[in-house]
Design a protein around this motif. Sequence first.
Motif, short mmCIF file in Angstrom:
data_model
loop_
_atom_site.label_atom_id
_atom_site.label_comp_id
_atom_site.label_asym_id
_atom_site.label_seq_id
_atom_site.Cartn_x
_atom_site.Cartn_y
_atom_site.Cartn_z
N ARG A 48 12.17 3.05 -3.85
CA ARG A 48 10.90 2.00 -4.18
C ARG A 48 11.18 1.73 -5.66
NH1 ARG A 48 6.87 5.01 -3.22
NH2 ARG A 48 6.68 4.40 -0.96
N VAL A 49 11.15 0.49 -6.09
CA VAL A 49 11.31 -0.18 -7.43
C VAL A 49 10.53 -1.31 -7.48
CG1 VAL A 49 13.31 -1.65 -6.83
CG2 VAL A 49 12.80 -0.74 -9.30
N PHE A 50 9.64 -1.43 -8.77
CA PHE A 50 8.60 -2.43 -8.89
C PHE A 50 7.64 -2.40 -7.77
CE2 PHE A 50 12.87 -4.22 -10.52
CZ PHE A 50 12.63 -3.68 -11.92
N GLY A 51 7.18 -1.48 -7.45
CA GLY A 51 6.28 -1.38 -6.40
C GLY A 51 6.74 -1.81 -5.03
N VAL A 52 7.92 -2.16 -4.86
CA VAL A 52 8.70 -2.59 -3.61
C VAL A 52 9.47 -1.49 -2.96
CG1 VAL A 52 10.39 -4.14 -2.49
CG2 VAL A 52 8.65 -4.89 -4.46
N THR A 53 8.86 -1.21 -1.62
CA THR A 53 9.84 -0.09 -0.89
C THR A 53 10.85 -1.14 -0.29
OG1 THR A 53 8.02 1.15 -0.44
CG2 THR A 53 9.98 1.48 1.17
N LEU A 54 12.29 -0.95 -0.48
CA LEU A 54 13.19 -1.81 -0.11
C LEU A 54 13.41 -1.62 1.50
CD1 LEU A 54 15.71 -1.64 -3.17
CD2 LEU A 54 14.13 -3.41 -2.62
N GLY A 55 13.52 -2.68 2.13
CA GLY A 55 13.62 -2.84 3.46
C GLY A 55 12.22 -2.81 4.34
N GLU A 56 11.04 -2.51 3.74
CA GLU A 56 10.03 -2.35 4.34
C GLU A 56 8.60 -3.34 3.64
OE1 GLU A 56 8.25 1.54 4.24
OE2 GLU A 56 10.20 2.56 4.84
N THR A 57 8.76 -3.33 2.18
CA THR A 57 7.54 -4.25 1.56
C THR A 57 7.72 -5.66 2.02
OG1 THR A 57 7.19 -2.61 -0.07
CG2 THR A 57 6.37 -4.78 -0.55
N PRO A 58 6.95 -6.56 2.41
CA PRO A 58 6.87 -7.89 2.97
C PRO A 58 7.04 -8.62 1.57
CG PRO A 58 5.17 -7.01 4.12
CD PRO A 58 5.58 -6.00 3.18
N LEU A 59 7.64 -9.62 1.39
CA LEU A 59 7.84 -10.63 0.23
C LEU A 59 6.42 -10.91 0.03
CD1 LEU A 59 9.36 -12.46 -1.50
CD2 LEU A 59 9.45 -14.19 0.17
N LEU A 139 8.72 -11.67 5.71
CA LEU A 139 9.89 -10.67 6.03
C LEU A 139 9.82 -9.65 4.80
CD1 LEU A 139 12.57 -13.62 6.61
CD2 LEU A 139 11.47 -11.68 8.30
N PRO A 140 10.53 -8.40 5.33
CA PRO A 140 10.88 -7.26 4.18
C PRO A 140 11.80 -7.58 3.13
CG PRO A 140 11.70 -6.55 6.31
CD PRO A 140 10.83 -7.93 6.69
N VAL A 141 11.42 -7.26 2.07
CA VAL A 141 12.50 -7.34 0.92
C VAL A 141 13.63 -6.36 0.99
CG1 VAL A 141 12.88 -7.01 -1.62
CG2 VAL A 141 10.72 -8.34 -0.47
N ALA A 142 14.85 -6.67 1.31
CA ALA A 142 15.96 -6.06 1.62
C ALA A 142 16.70 -5.35 0.41
CB ALA A 142 17.11 -6.48 2.54
N GLU A 143 16.83 -6.40 -0.61
CA GLU A 143 17.36 -5.95 -2.03
C GLU A 143 16.63 -6.73 -2.95
OE1 GLU A 143 21.53 -7.13 -1.76
OE2 GLU A 143 21.90 -6.28 0.19
N LEU A 144 17.08 -6.39 -4.48
CA LEU A 144 16.31 -6.91 -5.38
C LEU A 144 17.36 -7.21 -6.44
CD1 LEU A 144 12.66 -5.42 -6.01
CD2 LEU A 144 13.33 -7.65 -5.45
N ILE A 145 17.47 -8.37 -7.15
CA ILE A 145 18.30 -8.62 -8.16
C ILE A 145 17.45 -8.92 -9.42
CG2 ILE A 145 20.32 -10.10 -8.84
CD1 ILE A 145 20.75 -10.26 -5.69
N TYR A 146 17.47 -8.29 -10.40
CA TYR A 146 16.79 -8.03 -11.45
C TYR A 146 17.96 -8.68 -12.91
CZ TYR A 146 13.93 -5.99 -15.48
OH TYR A 146 13.38 -5.54 -16.56
N ALA A 147 17.33 -9.79 -13.45
CA ALA A 147 18.19 -10.30 -14.58
C ALA A 147 17.23 -10.32 -15.80
CB ALA A 147 18.80 -11.72 -14.17
N PRO A 148 17.28 -9.25 -16.74
CA PRO A 148 16.39 -9.60 -18.00
C PRO A 148 16.87 -10.69 -18.94
CG PRO A 148 18.03 -7.78 -18.29
CD PRO A 148 18.25 -8.25 -16.78
N ARG A 149 15.81 -11.35 -19.68
CA ARG A 149 16.22 -12.36 -20.69
C ARG A 149 16.87 -11.68 -21.77
NH1 ARG A 149 13.21 -17.25 -19.29
NH2 ARG A 149 13.06 -17.27 -17.19
#
Length: 221
Positions: A48-59, A139-149
Amino acid sequence: MILRNIIVFLALAIPFFGLSYWLTAPPSSPVHENLPWEVEVLPGGGSRVFGVTLGETPLKNLSDRLRARPRLEWVGSPEGGRHLEAIFEGVTLGPFLVDLVARLDAPETSSWAAGNGVPSGGDRRLPLPQGEVDAAMALPVAELIYAPRARYSEDTVGRRFGDPESRLPAQDGRYFLYPEQGLALYLAKEGRDVLHYVPPRAFGALEQRLRDGDGPERVLP
């Protein structure tokens, strides 16, 4: 008598002024949440990252947390696959302004999983038709791609994320690999740094994709 009056005054005044200060004093420094190095590893190889459980949390849940609506696009890859992405540009996570891409788990059995004509080869993007947005938001969020400024340094990576298990050379930079957290952190020589999160159980597949050339210039829109 005078001494007694002074004591009575102080007994009444101190609680009043103490409460007044408590109500009007500037707040203490906030404790930030949603920091990129805070990955919670879950039983069964999840995370879980940023409050998202990957593969489970809906978009939709992620969209509500960010208070932002994403841009939804089908993406075809040169390897022959296609996936659905939700792009959030210029959102705030913790104290940081970032761009965030959520790759969605679009089941092959869905009526729109074929990608509405998106070719399975080439780096091509097509917007998701408006009539299919509601289904995509579920749909569940499977992956997250984070790009800081902001840019990272190797010292920052070491202090915040710890020592990686391994490093992987990449075009114009290199990856710091944290398989136990499901994180591949790309540190660019120039351009954008990128943090790619997957459930730890899926990290082997992500690493192979990185070795096959699924680099940051292709994961960012």
